[in-house]
Design a protein around this motif. Sequence first.
Motif, PDB file in Angstrom:
ATOM      1  N   ILE A 101       0.858  -1.194   0.000  1.00  0.00           N
ATOM      2  CA  ILE A 101       0.000   0.000   0.000  1.00  0.00           C
ATOM      3  C   ILE A 101       0.892   1.241   0.000  1.00  0.00           C
ATOM      4  N   MET A 102       0.285   2.411  -0.023  1.00  0.00           N
ATOM      5  CA  MET A 102       1.049   3.653  -0.067  1.00  0.00           C
ATOM      6  C   MET A 102       1.703   3.972   1.278  1.00  0.00           C
ATOM      7  N   PRO A 103       2.782   4.781   1.258  1.00  0.00           N
ATOM      8  CA  PRO A 103       3.421   5.210   2.513  1.00  0.00           C
ATOM      9  C   PRO A 103       2.476   6.087   3.341  1.00  0.00           C
ATOM     10  N   ALA A 104       2.798   6.223   4.604  1.00  0.00           N
ATOM     11  CA  ALA A 104       1.948   6.974   5.536  1.00  0.00           C
ATOM     12  C   ALA A 104       1.691   8.408   5.089  1.00  0.00           C
ATOM     13  N   ALA A 105       2.704   9.077   4.548  1.00  0.00           N
ATOM     14  CA  ALA A 105       2.511  10.482   4.140  1.00  0.00           C
ATOM     15  C   ALA A 105       1.485  10.604   3.019  1.00  0.00           C
ATOM     16  N   THR A 106       1.495   9.668   2.072  1.00  0.00           N
ATOM     17  CA  THR A 106       0.498   9.698   0.997  1.00  0.00           C
ATOM     18  C   THR A 106      -0.895   9.439   1.570  1.00  0.00           C
ATOM     19  N   LYS A 107      -1.001   8.454   2.455  1.00  0.00           N
ATOM     20  CA  LYS A 107      -2.301   8.158   3.075  1.00  0.00           C
ATOM     21  C   LYS A 107      -2.766   9.352   3.897  1.00  0.00           C
ATOM     22  N   GLY A 108      -1.855   9.989   4.618  1.00  0.00           N
ATOM     23  CA  GLY A 108      -2.204  11.173   5.394  1.00  0.00           C
ATOM     24  C   GLY A 108      -2.664  12.323   4.510  1.00  0.00           C
ATOM     25  N   PHE A 109      -2.041  12.463   3.321  1.00  0.00           N
ATOM     26  CA  PHE A 109      -2.475  13.491   2.371  1.00  0.00           C
ATOM     27  C   PHE A 109      -3.920  13.230   1.962  1.00  0.00           C
ATOM     28  N   VAL A 110      -4.229  11.986   1.670  1.00  0.00           N
ATOM     29  CA  VAL A 110      -5.602  11.632   1.307  1.00  0.00           C
ATOM     30  C   VAL A 110      -6.546  11.965   2.461  1.00  0.00           C
ATOM     31  N   ASP A 111      -6.194  11.544   3.667  1.00  0.00           N
ATOM     32  CA  ASP A 111      -7.057  11.756   4.833  1.00  0.00           C
ATOM     33  C   ASP A 111      -7.242  13.224   5.178  1.00  0.00           C
ATOM     34  N   ARG A 112      -6.139  13.969   5.185  1.00  0.00           N
ATOM     35  CA  ARG A 112      -6.180  15.338   5.692  1.00  0.00           C
ATOM     36  C   ARG A 112      -6.436  16.395   4.628  1.00  0.00           C
ATOM     37  N   VAL A 113      -6.069  16.124   3.378  1.00  0.00           N
ATOM     38  CA  VAL A 113      -6.159  17.149   2.335  1.00  0.00           C
ATOM     39  C   VAL A 113      -7.346  16.915   1.395  1.00  0.00           C
ATOM     40  N   LEU A 114      -7.554  15.680   0.970  1.00  0.00           N
ATOM     41  CA  LEU A 114      -8.672  15.384   0.064  1.00  0.00           C
ATOM     42  C   LEU A 114      -9.936  15.211   0.890  1.00  0.00           C
ATOM     43  N   SER A 115     -10.372  16.299   1.451  1.00  0.00           N
ATOM     44  CA  SER A 115     -11.423  16.290   2.460  1.00  0.00           C
ATOM     45  C   SER A 115     -12.731  16.861   1.926  1.00  0.00           C
ATOM     46  N   PRO A 116     -13.837  16.603   2.646  1.00  0.00           N
ATOM     47  CA  PRO A 116     -15.111  17.187   2.231  1.00  0.00           C
ATOM     48  C   PRO A 116     -15.034  18.708   2.307  1.00  0.00           C
ATOM     49  N   GLY A 117     -15.668  19.343   1.381  1.00  0.00           N
ATOM     50  CA  GLY A 117     -15.612  20.799   1.300  1.00  0.00           C
ATOM     51  C   GLY A 117     -14.525  21.281   0.371  1.00  0.00           C
ATOM     52  N   LEU A 118     -13.522  20.440   0.100  1.00  0.00           N
ATOM     53  CA  LEU A 118     -12.478  20.784  -0.869  1.00  0.00           C
ATOM     54  C   LEU A 118     -12.548  19.848  -2.066  1.00  0.00           C
ATOM     55  N   ALA A 119     -12.287  18.570  -1.855  1.00  0.00           N
ATOM     56  CA  ALA A 119     -12.213  17.613  -2.962  1.00  0.00           C
ATOM     57  C   ALA A 119     -13.583  17.069  -3.342  1.00  0.00           C
ATOM     58  N   TYR A 120     -14.481  17.008  -2.383  1.00  0.00           N
ATOM     59  CA  TYR A 120     -15.812  16.461  -2.644  1.00  0.00           C
ATOM     60  C   TYR A 120     -16.817  16.994  -1.639  1.00  0.00           C
ATOM     61  N   ASP A 121     -18.060  16.759  -1.937  1.00  0.00           N
ATOM     62  CA  ASP A 121     -19.134  17.044  -0.995  1.00  0.00           C
ATOM     63  C   ASP A 121     -20.126  15.900  -1.071  1.00  0.00           C
ATOM     64  N   HIS A 122     -20.969  15.796  -0.084  1.00  0.00           N
ATOM     65  CA  HIS A 122     -21.984  14.752  -0.078  1.00  0.00           C
ATOM     66  C   HIS A 122     -23.165  15.181  -0.948  1.00  0.00           C
ATOM     67  N   HIS A 123     -23.716  14.229  -1.665  1.00  0.00           N
ATOM     68  CA  HIS A 123     -24.853  14.505  -2.537  1.00  0.00           C
ATOM     69  C   HIS A 123     -26.033  14.953  -1.678  1.00  0.00           C
ATOM     70  N   PRO A 124     -26.796  15.970  -2.108  1.00  0.00           N
ATOM     71  CA  PRO A 124     -27.907  16.475  -1.296  1.00  0.00           C
ATOM     72  C   PRO A 124     -28.985  15.429  -1.005  1.00  0.00           C
ATOM     73  N   ARG A 125     -29.091  14.413  -1.852  1.00  0.00           N
ATOM     74  CA  ARG A 125     -30.087  13.356  -1.615  1.00  0.00           C
ATOM     75  C   ARG A 125     -29.635  12.358  -0.553  1.00  0.00           C
ATOM     76  N   GLY A 126     -28.376  12.511  -0.093  1.00  0.00           N
ATOM     77  CA  GLY A 126     -27.902  11.667   0.985  1.00  0.00           C
ATOM     78  C   GLY A 126     -27.077  10.474   0.556  1.00  0.00           C
ATOM     79  N   TYR A 127     -26.895  10.258  -0.716  1.00  0.00           N
ATOM     80  CA  TYR A 127     -26.067   9.145  -1.172  1.00  0.00           C
ATOM     81  C   TYR A 127     -25.139   9.636  -2.270  1.00  0.00           C
ATOM     82  N   GLY A 128     -23.937   9.084  -2.289  1.00  0.00           N
ATOM     83  CA  GLY A 128     -22.968   9.474  -3.305  1.00  0.00           C
ATOM     84  C   GLY A 128     -22.225  10.745  -2.949  1.00  0.00           C
ATOM     85  N   LEU A 129     -21.189  10.994  -3.726  1.00  0.00           N
ATOM     86  CA  LEU A 129     -20.347  12.165  -3.521  1.00  0.00           C
ATOM     87  C   LEU A 129     -20.289  12.991  -4.802  1.00  0.00           C
TER      88      LEU A 129
END
Length: 166
Positions: free
Chosen positions: A89-117
């Motif tokens: 799998i990826m190194p910790a820093a890459t996983k941390g980038f995904v967790d901390r940077v690719l976050s809701p409000g920046l990379a994605y948001d939740h679909h208003p109907r409650g399912y999907g991104l």
Amino acid sequence: MRTVIVFNHPYPESYCNAILESITKGLQKSGQEIDLIHLDQNNFNPRMTSEDLKAFVEHKAVDPLVLDYHARLKKAEHLVFIFPIWWDIMPAATKGFVDRVLSPGLAYDHHPRGYGLIPLLKNLKTITVITTMNKPKIMYSLLIGNLISKVMIKSIFKSMGYKNVR
């Protein structure tokens, strides 16, 4: 075109660094703008703190480095990840980038109907993930399965709604 490269390898003589150099030269020759996020040189902390998690739930960020990465990703038309595969799998820093940077409000948001991104990085046209490993591909594929494809391509970016991911 503006390409943001997220790079994670601590050893300057690594094959990942050779790939980074080659890609950078090719992009420069074609006149593209390159923005390198070098997680190791930036001393990026992959650990999500309680403050980070609270901000994640509130669809914002508190870490100045994460905020900087957010601003840079918003301008990206192409996003490239380069990292080694360690323990399948990826190194910790890459996983941390995904967790901390690719976050809701920046990379994605939740679909208003409650399912999907819904993808939010509107300038982003393509995402490329480049990895290296020292395990034979046949062993990785047959014994483990391609975890990088499952995690980075399918679970993260395709789930967020990004289409052109390879």
